[in-house]
Design a protein around this motif. Structure first.
Motif, PDB file in Angstrom:
ATOM      1  N   SER A 171       0.846  -1.191   0.000  1.00  0.00           N
ATOM      2  CA  SER A 171       0.000   0.000   0.000  1.00  0.00           C
ATOM      3  C   SER A 171       0.876   1.235   0.000  1.00  0.00           C
ATOM      4  N   ARG A 172       0.624   2.124  -0.919  1.00  0.00           N
ATOM      5  CA  ARG A 172       1.349   3.385  -0.999  1.00  0.00           C
ATOM      6  C   ARG A 172       0.354   4.525  -0.964  1.00  0.00           C
ATOM      7  N   ARG A 173       0.781   5.625  -0.410  1.00  0.00           N
ATOM      8  CA  ARG A 173      -0.123   6.774  -0.362  1.00  0.00           C
ATOM      9  C   ARG A 173      -0.376   7.300  -1.771  1.00  0.00           C
ATOM     10  N   ASN A 174      -1.573   7.778  -1.982  1.00  0.00           N
ATOM     11  CA  ASN A 174      -1.970   8.292  -3.290  1.00  0.00           C
ATOM     12  C   ASN A 174      -1.631   9.775  -3.363  1.00  0.00           C
ATOM     13  N   THR A 175      -0.663  10.117  -4.198  1.00  0.00           N
ATOM     14  CA  THR A 175      -0.233  11.509  -4.321  1.00  0.00           C
ATOM     15  C   THR A 175      -0.802  12.192  -5.554  1.00  0.00           C
ATOM     16  N   SER A 176      -1.560  11.482  -6.358  1.00  0.00           N
ATOM     17  CA  SER A 176      -2.090  12.064  -7.589  1.00  0.00           C
ATOM     18  C   SER A 176      -3.328  12.896  -7.283  1.00  0.00           C
ATOM     19  N   PRO A 177      -3.612  13.917  -8.104  1.00  0.00           N
ATOM     20  CA  PRO A 177      -4.817  14.726  -7.898  1.00  0.00           C
ATOM     21  C   PRO A 177      -6.076  13.869  -7.998  1.00  0.00           C
ATOM     22  N   MET A 178      -7.071  14.218  -7.192  1.00  0.00           N
ATOM     23  CA  MET A 178      -8.330  13.472  -7.176  1.00  0.00           C
ATOM     24  C   MET A 178      -9.489  14.407  -7.492  1.00  0.00           C
ATOM     25  N   LYS A 179     -10.344  13.972  -8.394  1.00  0.00           N
ATOM     26  CA  LYS A 179     -11.507  14.772  -8.759  1.00  0.00           C
ATOM     27  C   LYS A 179     -12.477  14.852  -7.599  1.00  0.00           C
ATOM     28  N   GLY A 180     -13.141  16.002  -7.456  1.00  0.00           N
ATOM     29  CA  GLY A 180     -14.119  16.192  -6.393  1.00  0.00           C
ATOM     30  C   GLY A 180     -15.394  15.411  -6.647  1.00  0.00           C
ATOM     31  N   GLU A 181     -16.211  15.317  -5.614  1.00  0.00           N
ATOM     32  CA  GLU A 181     -17.471  14.586  -5.709  1.00  0.00           C
ATOM     33  C   GLU A 181     -18.480  15.338  -6.575  1.00  0.00           C
ATOM     34  N   ASP A 182     -19.272  14.567  -7.342  1.00  0.00           N
ATOM     35  CA  ASP A 182     -20.396  15.152  -8.075  1.00  0.00           C
ATOM     36  C   ASP A 182     -21.543  15.405  -7.099  1.00  0.00           C
ATOM     37  N   LEU A 183     -22.341  16.427  -7.378  1.00  0.00           N
ATOM     38  CA  LEU A 183     -23.477  16.772  -6.535  1.00  0.00           C
ATOM     39  C   LEU A 183     -24.767  16.718  -7.346  1.00  0.00           C
ATOM     40  N   ARG A 184     -25.881  16.558  -6.648  1.00  0.00           N
ATOM     41  CA  ARG A 184     -27.202  16.550  -7.290  1.00  0.00           C
ATOM     42  C   ARG A 184     -28.086  17.586  -6.599  1.00  0.00           C
ATOM     43  N   VAL A 185     -28.898  18.266  -7.406  1.00  0.00           N
ATOM     44  CA  VAL A 185     -29.873  19.203  -6.877  1.00  0.00           C
ATOM     45  C   VAL A 185     -31.144  19.079  -7.716  1.00  0.00           C
ATOM     46  N   ASP A 186     -32.299  19.229  -7.079  1.00  0.00           N
ATOM     47  CA  ASP A 186     -33.586  19.200  -7.761  1.00  0.00           C
ATOM     48  C   ASP A 186     -34.064  20.633  -7.981  1.00  0.00           C
ATOM     49  N   LEU A 187     -34.576  20.893  -9.176  1.00  0.00           N
ATOM     50  CA  LEU A 187     -35.013  22.241  -9.535  1.00  0.00           C
ATOM     51  C   LEU A 187     -36.449  22.193 -10.041  1.00  0.00           C
ATOM     52  N   ASP A 188     -37.325  22.968  -9.393  1.00  0.00           N
ATOM     53  CA  ASP A 188     -38.726  23.089  -9.826  1.00  0.00           C
ATOM     54  C   ASP A 188     -38.826  24.214 -10.853  1.00  0.00           C
ATOM     55  N   ILE A 189     -39.303  23.856 -12.049  1.00  0.00           N
ATOM     56  CA  ILE A 189     -39.339  24.801 -13.163  1.00  0.00           C
ATOM     57  C   ILE A 189     -40.788  25.163 -13.487  1.00  0.00           C
ATOM     58  N   PRO A 190     -41.100  26.455 -13.681  1.00  0.00           N
ATOM     59  CA  PRO A 190     -42.448  26.842 -14.101  1.00  0.00           C
ATOM     60  C   PRO A 190     -42.838  26.169 -15.415  1.00  0.00           C
ATOM     61  N   PHE A 191     -44.125  25.950 -15.589  1.00  0.00           N
ATOM     62  CA  PHE A 191     -44.635  25.207 -16.738  1.00  0.00           C
ATOM     63  C   PHE A 191     -44.195  25.816 -18.057  1.00  0.00           C
ATOM     64  N   LYS A 192     -44.349  27.104 -18.216  1.00  0.00           N
ATOM     65  CA  LYS A 192     -44.028  27.742 -19.493  1.00  0.00           C
ATOM     66  C   LYS A 192     -42.521  27.833 -19.725  1.00  0.00           C
ATOM     67  N   VAL A 193     -41.722  27.948 -18.648  1.00  0.00           N
ATOM     68  CA  VAL A 193     -40.266  27.948 -18.809  1.00  0.00           C
ATOM     69  C   VAL A 193     -39.801  26.581 -19.313  1.00  0.00           C
ATOM     70  N   ALA A 194     -40.461  25.526 -18.838  1.00  0.00           N
ATOM     71  CA  ALA A 194     -40.116  24.195 -19.324  1.00  0.00           C
ATOM     72  C   ALA A 194     -40.429  24.046 -20.813  1.00  0.00           C
ATOM     73  N   CYS A 195     -41.448  24.766 -21.272  1.00  0.00           N
ATOM     74  CA  CYS A 195     -41.812  24.693 -22.691  1.00  0.00           C
ATOM     75  C   CYS A 195     -40.862  25.522 -23.561  1.00  0.00           C
ATOM     76  N   PHE A 196     -40.620  26.767 -23.169  1.00  0.00           N
ATOM     77  CA  PHE A 196     -39.880  27.685 -24.033  1.00  0.00           C
ATOM     78  C   PHE A 196     -38.432  27.912 -23.595  1.00  0.00           C
ATOM     79  N   GLY A 197     -38.035  27.371 -22.440  1.00  0.00           N
ATOM     80  CA  GLY A 197     -36.681  27.583 -21.956  1.00  0.00           C
ATOM     81  C   GLY A 197     -36.552  28.883 -21.196  1.00  0.00           C
ATOM     82  N   GLY A 198     -35.434  29.079 -20.546  1.00  0.00           N
ATOM     83  CA  GLY A 198     -35.208  30.297 -19.785  1.00  0.00           C
ATOM     84  C   GLY A 198     -34.064  30.092 -18.805  1.00  0.00           C
TER      85      GLY A 198
END
Length: 421
Positions: A171-198
């Motif tokens: 076992s050797r220590r890991n000295t290489s760069p490590m990517k950060g954790e991915d995150l998740r978030v939920d977003l509530d979008i208005p009906f018309k924004v979902a249709c036309f974007g924004g």
């Protein structure tokens, strides 16, 4: 060969546990193993056991098994599982139930049961006999001194499960760069924004690289030196003497905790972590035509990476808010409109209908029946990222029947009734 097996086993098991593994080997390797077993039993000063008499009966099996044992069920695989699937399942269960990493009271027994099941299913001859005759087909020699005796589980698999490689890999220590954790978030979008974007905004909490120490975790100006105990490797080697020889094992260096470095003073802003937690608002560009459950990836907005590694990503999951006027299925929009009974009978070329673009006129043909569905072409939702490719708007007609009539209205209705007769 027996010496090698002993060295591997002692890296995982307490000496008092070796007896259940070494005794079955004595029938095959003779007095040397019996001597090792005696040593393992007597070297533990916390356990006082009486010497086993020469007249003792059968040697203990590797794992006590009931007649109803199902080795496939024990490993969580089907009877048609391939050798690779069986091996993969065993590794997963070994990591979970090995006594060195699982403190539950039944972990040791569970690990032995898993090992016994793998011993049979990983051996083509034993597996064929077990498939045909069940446990009875293994005979009394299973786990004892017969041709199939001994612990035949590949201990290299266990080493690989715990350390990511074979038993000889250090076992050797890991000295290489490590990517950060991915995150998740939920977003509530208005009906018309979902249709036309924004553009929407969402607030998140994530880690960012510490600006005080530039992500190193070391206080600016503090001295950093190579660990004198492990020489910068992050691990230390320990030697243990046994009746069969001396073997070595590697553990995390207690002086530097595996970092390989000694730091004079850590950064006070991030407590030596190299990252700090922050809250921020993130702009989300919603494309036209998004539907519930779709997700977007915003690169670099996840947690900060370690050792100057790249940040993780932020995944935004779309939830579409409901609208009191419209319903949506794909690119189709649905709504309800009520017309008078006269418009339903005579027709009307200019019935006002609300769409996602605003109000438009719709033609209601004469004789329209209640719950008739009419279509307005091109007034539905766009396809994803294709604002000009739109679906249709479907309108369900409701007919308003008056609850009371004036005298003149009743006379006219009566005349119509007489004409129909």
């Amino acid at each position: 060969q027996m010496r090698s097996a002993y060295l591997l086993l002692t890296s995982f098991l307490h000496l008092s546990q070796l007896e259940s593994f070494l005794l079955p080997l004595s029938a095959k390797y003779g007095s040397a193993v019996k001597h090792s077993t005696s040593f393992a039993r007597n070297s533990n000063t916390n356990e006082k056991r009486q010497p086993r008499g020469h007249g003792s009966a059968k040697l203990p099996r590797l794992v006590p098994l009931s007649m109803a044992a199902d080795f496939y069920q024990t490993l969580g695989v089907s009877r048609n599982a391939s050798t690779a699937e069986i091996k993969s399942s065993f590794r997963k269960l070994a990591r979970e139930f090995h006594p060195d990493v699982n403190d539950s009271p039944d972990a040791d027994e569970k690990f032995k049961t898993i090992s016994a099941a793998y011993e049979v299913l990983s051996n083509p001859d034993l597996k064929a006999r077990y498939d045909q005759f069940g446990e009875a087909g293994l005979g009394s020699g299973f786990g004892g001194g017969g041709p199939s005796a001994g612990f035949e589980v590949d201990l290299g698999d266990i080493f690989e499960s715990f350390f990511g490689g074979g038993g000889g890999r250090s076992s050797r220590r890991n000295t290489s760069p490590m990517k950060g954790e991915d995150l998740r978030v939920d977003l509530d979008i208005p009906f018309k924004v979902a249709c036309f974007g924004g553009e929407e905004r969402v607030r998140i909490r994530h880690t960012e690289s510490c600006t005080t120490c530039s992500g190193s975790g070391v206080k600016p100006g503090a001295k950093v030196s190579t660990c004198g105990q492990c020489g910068g490797s992050g691990v230390v080697t320990q030697l243990q003497r046994t009746p069969l020889g001396t073997f070595q094992s590697q553990t995390t260096c207690p002086n530097c905790r595996g970092n390989g470095q000694q730091v004079e003073e850590y950064c006070g802003t991030c407590s030596g972590q190299g990252v700090v937690e922050k809250s921020k608002q993130v702009k989300v560009k919603v494309p036209p035509g998004v539907e519930p459950g779709m997700k977007m990836r915003i690169k670099g907005e996840g947690d900060a990476g370690r050792k100057n590694g790249p940040s993780g990503d932020l995944y935004v999951f779309m939830n579409i808010k409901s609208d009191p006027k419209f319903r949506r299925e794909g690119t189709s929009i649905y709504s309800d409109v009520s017309v008078s009974y006269l418009d339903a009978i005579l027709g009307n070329d200019k019935v006002t209908v609300e769409t996602i673009d605003g109000k438009v006129n719709m033609k209601v043909p004469p004789g329209t029946q209640p719950e008739t569905v009419l279509r307005i072409r091109g007034k539905g939702a766009p396809q994803l990222n294709k604002i000009n490719n739109r679906g249709d708007h479907f309108v369900k007609i409701g007919v308003q029947i008056p609850k009371s009539l004036t005298k003149d209205e009743r006379e006219i209705i009566d005349k119509l009734k007489k004409i129909q007769k």
